[in-house]
Scaffold this motif. Structure first.
Motif, PDB file in Angstrom:
ATOM      1  N   CYS A 176      24.831   1.067 -19.237  1.00  0.00           N
ATOM      2  CA  CYS A 176      23.697   1.431 -20.190  1.00  0.00           C
ATOM      3  C   CYS A 176      23.872   2.324 -21.239  1.00  0.00           C
ATOM      4  CB  CYS A 176      22.478   1.689 -19.273  1.00  0.00           C
ATOM      5  SG  CYS A 176      21.772   0.270 -18.343  1.00  0.00           S
ATOM      6  N   THR A 177      24.602   3.480 -20.638  1.00  0.00           N
ATOM      7  CA  THR A 177      24.880   4.390 -21.624  1.00  0.00           C
ATOM      8  C   THR A 177      26.124   4.161 -22.677  1.00  0.00           C
ATOM      9  OG1 THR A 177      24.626   6.307 -19.872  1.00  0.00           O
ATOM     10  CG2 THR A 177      26.051   6.845 -21.920  1.00  0.00           C
ATOM     11  N   PHE A 178      26.999   3.215 -22.442  1.00  0.00           N
ATOM     12  CA  PHE A 178      28.034   2.828 -23.303  1.00  0.00           C
ATOM     13  C   PHE A 178      27.086   1.706 -24.100  1.00  0.00           C
ATOM     14  CE2 PHE A 178      30.882  -0.604 -24.730  1.00  0.00           C
ATOM     15  CZ  PHE A 178      31.920   0.212 -25.147  1.00  0.00           C
ATOM     16  N   LEU A 179      26.435   0.912 -23.671  1.00  0.00           N
ATOM     17  CA  LEU A 179      25.733  -0.307 -24.467  1.00  0.00           C
ATOM     18  C   LEU A 179      24.825   0.689 -25.540  1.00  0.00           C
ATOM     19  CD1 LEU A 179      25.046  -3.012 -22.081  1.00  0.00           C
ATOM     20  CD2 LEU A 179      26.726  -3.180 -23.738  1.00  0.00           C
ATOM     21  N   SER A 180      24.100   1.489 -25.058  1.00  0.00           N
ATOM     22  CA  SER A 180      23.314   2.267 -25.853  1.00  0.00           C
ATOM     23  C   SER A 180      24.003   2.940 -27.039  1.00  0.00           C
ATOM     24  CB  SER A 180      22.302   3.055 -25.241  1.00  0.00           C
ATOM     25  OG  SER A 180      23.033   4.321 -24.687  1.00  0.00           O
ATOM     26  N   LEU A 181      25.196   3.479 -26.760  1.00  0.00           N
ATOM     27  CA  LEU A 181      25.859   4.312 -27.650  1.00  0.00           C
ATOM     28  C   LEU A 181      26.372   3.380 -28.797  1.00  0.00           C
ATOM     29  CD1 LEU A 181      27.320   6.992 -25.460  1.00  0.00           C
ATOM     30  CD2 LEU A 181      25.420   7.286 -27.102  1.00  0.00           C
ATOM     31  N   LYS A 182      26.806   2.225 -28.351  1.00  0.00           N
ATOM     32  CA  LYS A 182      27.576   1.266 -28.984  1.00  0.00           C
ATOM     33  C   LYS A 182      26.565   0.638 -30.045  1.00  0.00           C
ATOM     34  CE  LYS A 182      31.261  -1.480 -29.787  1.00  0.00           C
ATOM     35  NZ  LYS A 182      32.338  -0.767 -30.097  1.00  0.00           N
ATOM     36  N   THR A 198      20.523  -7.600 -28.045  1.00  0.00           N
ATOM     37  CA  THR A 198      19.263  -6.908 -27.670  1.00  0.00           C
ATOM     38  C   THR A 198      19.035  -7.470 -26.510  1.00  0.00           C
ATOM     39  OG1 THR A 198      18.911  -6.623 -30.026  1.00  0.00           O
ATOM     40  CG2 THR A 198      17.095  -6.190 -28.605  1.00  0.00           C
ATOM     41  N   ILE A 199      18.656  -8.708 -26.326  1.00  0.00           N
ATOM     42  CA  ILE A 199      18.202  -9.154 -24.852  1.00  0.00           C
ATOM     43  C   ILE A 199      19.357  -8.665 -23.683  1.00  0.00           C
ATOM     44  CG2 ILE A 199      17.982 -11.252 -23.651  1.00  0.00           C
ATOM     45  CD1 ILE A 199      17.199 -12.714 -26.451  1.00  0.00           C
ATOM     46  N   LEU A 200      20.705  -8.880 -23.994  1.00  0.00           N
ATOM     47  CA  LEU A 200      21.557  -8.239 -22.933  1.00  0.00           C
ATOM     48  C   LEU A 200      21.267  -6.800 -22.666  1.00  0.00           C
ATOM     49  CD1 LEU A 200      24.123  -8.778 -21.272  1.00  0.00           C
ATOM     50  CD2 LEU A 200      25.466  -8.178 -23.517  1.00  0.00           C
ATOM     51  N   PHE A 201      21.153  -5.841 -23.777  1.00  0.00           N
ATOM     52  CA  PHE A 201      20.834  -4.721 -23.457  1.00  0.00           C
ATOM     53  C   PHE A 201      19.422  -4.391 -22.527  1.00  0.00           C
ATOM     54  CE2 PHE A 201      19.590  -0.297 -25.689  1.00  0.00           C
ATOM     55  CZ  PHE A 201      20.335   0.459 -24.574  1.00  0.00           C
ATOM     56  N   ALA A 202      18.308  -5.362 -22.914  1.00  0.00           N
ATOM     57  CA  ALA A 202      17.149  -5.042 -22.037  1.00  0.00           C
ATOM     58  C   ALA A 202      17.591  -5.725 -20.580  1.00  0.00           C
ATOM     59  CB  ALA A 202      16.410  -5.946 -22.799  1.00  0.00           C
ATOM     60  N   LEU A 203      18.331  -6.635 -20.431  1.00  0.00           N
ATOM     61  CA  LEU A 203      18.657  -7.320 -19.157  1.00  0.00           C
ATOM     62  C   LEU A 203      19.340  -6.208 -18.313  1.00  0.00           C
ATOM     63  CD1 LEU A 203      19.025  -9.295 -17.318  1.00  0.00           C
ATOM     64  CD2 LEU A 203      20.975 -10.087 -18.216  1.00  0.00           C
ATOM     65  N   VAL A 204      20.252  -5.591 -18.973  1.00  0.00           N
ATOM     66  CA  VAL A 204      20.918  -4.462 -18.288  1.00  0.00           C
ATOM     67  C   VAL A 204      20.277  -3.073 -18.009  1.00  0.00           C
ATOM     68  CG1 VAL A 204      23.035  -2.850 -18.098  1.00  0.00           C
ATOM     69  CG2 VAL A 204      23.341  -5.235 -19.153  1.00  0.00           C
ATOM     70  N   PHE A 251      13.454  -5.935 -27.262  1.00  0.00           N
ATOM     71  CA  PHE A 251      14.085  -5.107 -26.123  1.00  0.00           C
ATOM     72  C   PHE A 251      12.818  -4.591 -25.170  1.00  0.00           C
ATOM     73  CE2 PHE A 251      14.826  -0.505 -24.922  1.00  0.00           C
ATOM     74  CZ  PHE A 251      15.956  -0.881 -23.925  1.00  0.00           C
ATOM     75  N   MET A 252      11.678  -4.076 -25.763  1.00  0.00           N
ATOM     76  CA  MET A 252      10.687  -3.629 -24.948  1.00  0.00           C
ATOM     77  C   MET A 252      10.108  -4.708 -24.180  1.00  0.00           C
ATOM     78  SD  MET A 252       8.590  -0.841 -27.282  1.00  0.00           S
ATOM     79  CE  MET A 252       8.333  -2.005 -28.781  1.00  0.00           C
ATOM     80  N   PHE A 253      10.069  -6.042 -24.868  1.00  0.00           N
ATOM     81  CA  PHE A 253       9.487  -6.984 -23.956  1.00  0.00           C
ATOM     82  C   PHE A 253      10.420  -7.524 -22.942  1.00  0.00           C
ATOM     83  CE2 PHE A 253       8.726 -11.608 -23.902  1.00  0.00           C
ATOM     84  CZ  PHE A 253       7.153 -11.550 -23.285  1.00  0.00           C
ATOM     85  N   GLY A 254      11.763  -7.526 -23.438  1.00  0.00           N
ATOM     86  CA  GLY A 254      12.704  -8.206 -22.509  1.00  0.00           C
ATOM     87  C   GLY A 254      12.606  -7.071 -21.288  1.00  0.00           C
ATOM     88  N   VAL A 255      12.927  -5.984 -21.306  1.00  0.00           N
ATOM     89  CA  VAL A 255      12.582  -4.711 -20.272  1.00  0.00           C
ATOM     90  C   VAL A 255      11.508  -5.094 -19.396  1.00  0.00           C
ATOM     91  CG1 VAL A 255      12.239  -2.449 -19.630  1.00  0.00           C
ATOM     92  CG2 VAL A 255      13.981  -3.176 -21.629  1.00  0.00           C
ATOM     93  N   VAL A 256      10.110  -5.335 -19.992  1.00  0.00           N
ATOM     94  CA  VAL A 256       9.119  -5.684 -18.938  1.00  0.00           C
ATOM     95  C   VAL A 256       9.244  -6.777 -18.272  1.00  0.00           C
ATOM     96  CG1 VAL A 256       6.784  -6.327 -19.031  1.00  0.00           C
ATOM     97  CG2 VAL A 256       7.615  -4.407 -20.680  1.00  0.00           C
ATOM     98  N   ILE A 257       9.815  -8.050 -18.939  1.00  0.00           N
ATOM     99  CA  ILE A 257       9.832  -9.327 -18.325  1.00  0.00           C
ATOM    100  C   ILE A 257      10.985  -9.311 -17.257  1.00  0.00           C
ATOM    101  CG2 ILE A 257      10.503 -11.743 -18.571  1.00  0.00           C
ATOM    102  CD1 ILE A 257       7.736 -11.055 -19.454  1.00  0.00           C
TER     103      ILE A 257
END
Length: 481
Positions: A176-182, A198-204, A251-257
């Motif tokens: 997650c750290t790497f993806l966010s910084l990327k 963005t969806i992949l980032f939310a999934l991880v 991102f926010m909607f994906g994290v919730v779901i």
């Protein structure tokens, strides 16, 4: 011959890290299934079974109108199924590969098969650790040595052989750290961020939360990165939101779901996330951990608890790097991208422990619940030492690798009880918690199998650390101690 030797040496030099990773994967995989079974593993297995049971009950309730009793949700409060979704299929396939002629029960082989998955997560975290180092310091030798130090670090390597929550959680945190910084690196380069990314980032990120709800802390790290980005680029926060509102919503909607998907108990009541957070932040177990000669209980920890444990668990090279940060930070923050990477990691290693201390979060068994901070602290320490002096880094780095190699062999399978060199002048046996995971149950069982003792009643706690390894023809009476 000389030409062949030259090309061979060039090949080894160029692919040294790949060669190391190849043998490391083989050795670590074998070591993982030959270690004992830890205290929490049966509990973790029961969490999976309970979640499956709840998922079936909820499905029958929704599709077939079957009566549903909400009380069954109490079985799994705070435990998602993210890690198990990957581990259980691999366990099912791998358990039959483990030899059946070593007095290991079917249940024991099933738990040992999970060890391989845990180690695989740690192995993958090493790759992302390398990628983060490479973003901060563009020197291949530094990145290789730093990654090898991380992967050979006895404390984490030992945990990677059996820890079903702490290591997967730490590993996904690094990803997650790497993806966010990327993401923010792409923003600096003025590149587009696709909806798919963005969806992949939310999934991880949701996957991190499914392993341990403490994953919510990573949003502090995301926020720190965001603030650093705004300051570096002189970007107005409202302009940023206006420009990237679609990505933010996805991102926010994906994290919730995705989080709801990974927590079956939330399928009925998504608002139950609040109870999960409270339950796991203030865990009911008032475990006492021997810390510098004093039993410190999880419900009433002093503010020095984490500092004491980090001071005796971190390698000397990392401690040196931390002390050198005030003298190296200006050199490290030499470009926006390096500032984004190093700055957010540095802030996180300071901010997160402070919040845990101020919130009086319940911690026990030394640093298990904050193990995710170790890779971040390692990055800060390694980068700082290298920036201060390349010679100092290579000298201490090579010595550290040599020491780790020797000690991993010497104290296997108890690497996780490793302490750094300065702390060994203290009476560790009386001053600190040591074998709290129960791995010695396997050796105790093997001792009993090889002895002339049989038909005795075995009293143990936890029973699952001993029973799976006992000869079932000689021992069939068991009870909790």
């Amino acid at each position: 011959k000389s030409l062949l030797s030259f090309y061979l040496m060039q090949f080894i030099k160029k692919n040294s890290l790949v060669i190391f990773l190849f043998f490391y994967l083989i050795f670590g995989s074998l070591a993982s299934i030959n270690s004992g079974i830890s205290f929490d593993e049966n509990h973790e297995e029961n969490n999976w079974k309970n979640n499956i049971y709840i998922a079936k009950k909820i499905s029958n309730h929704l599709f077939y109108g079957e009566e549903f009793n909400p009380k069954i949700l109490e079985r799994t409060i705070g435990y998602g199924i993210g890690f198990q979704l990957i581990s259980q299929p691999i366990q099912f396939l791998l358990k039959d590969v483990i030899p059946k002629d070593k007095n290991i029960s079917d249940f024991g082989r099933h738990l040992l098969a999970k060890h391989f998955v845990i180690f695989l997560f740690f192995f993958v975290s090493g790759i992302f650790f390398y990628l983060i180092l490479k973003k901060i310091i563009e020197n291949e030798n530094f990145c290789k040595i730093g990654t090898i130090i991380y992967l050979l670090y006895p404390y984490l390597f030992g945990q990677s052989l059996f820890s079903p929550k702490d290591i997967p959680f730490m590993s996904i945190w690094i990803i997650c750290t790497f993806l966010s910084l990327k993401f923010f690196e792409r923003l600096i380069d003025k590149k587009n961020i696709s909806n798919l990314n963005t969806i992949l980032f939310a999934l991880v990120t949701s996957y991190l939360l499914s392993i341990r709800i403490a994953g919510l802390l990573i949003f502090l790290q995301y926020f720190a990165t965001f603030i650093i980005y705004l300051n570096l680029t002189n970007t107005n926060i409202f302009s940023f939101i206006k420009k990237f509102y679609r990505n933010l919503l996805i991102f926010m909607f994906g994290v919730v779901i995705f989080t709801i998907v990974f927590y079956p108990e939330l399928w009925v009541n998504p608002a139950g996330i609040v109870e999960i957070i409270n339950t796991m932040s203030y865990h009911f177990n008032n475990v006492g951990t021997n810390t510098y000669g004093k039993i410190m209980y999880s419900t009433n920890l002093p503010s020095t608890y984490m500092l004491i444990w980090f001071s005796v668990k971190l390698p000397v090279i990392i401690l040196i790097g931390i002390f050198l940060v005030p003298f190296t930070e200006k050199k490290i923050f030499s470009s926006p991208k390096k500032s984004i990477y190093f700055g957010s990691i540095l802030v996180s290693t300071i901010l997160i422990p402070m919040i845990l201390i101020l919130r009086k979060v319940h911690l026990y068994d030394e640093l298990r619940q904050v193990m995710f901070l170790f890779p971040l602290i390692f990055i800060v320490g390694l980068v700082s030492v290298y920036t201060f002096s390349k010679k100092l880094f290579y000298l201490t780095g090579i010595l550290t690798i040599a020491l780790f190699l020797i000690e991993n062999i010497k104290i296997n399978p108890y690497q996780y009880v490793w302490f750094n060199l300065p702390s060994r002048y203290i009476d560790l046996t009386n001053k600190f918690e040591l074998e709290y995971q129960g791995l010695s149950g396997r050796e105790i069982a093997e001792f009993l199998n090889d002895s002339d003792k049989n038909n005795l009643c075995i009293l143990a706690n936890p029973m699952h650390s001993v029973k799976p390894f006992l000869n079932r023809n000689n021992f069939n009476c068991f009870d909790s101690w």
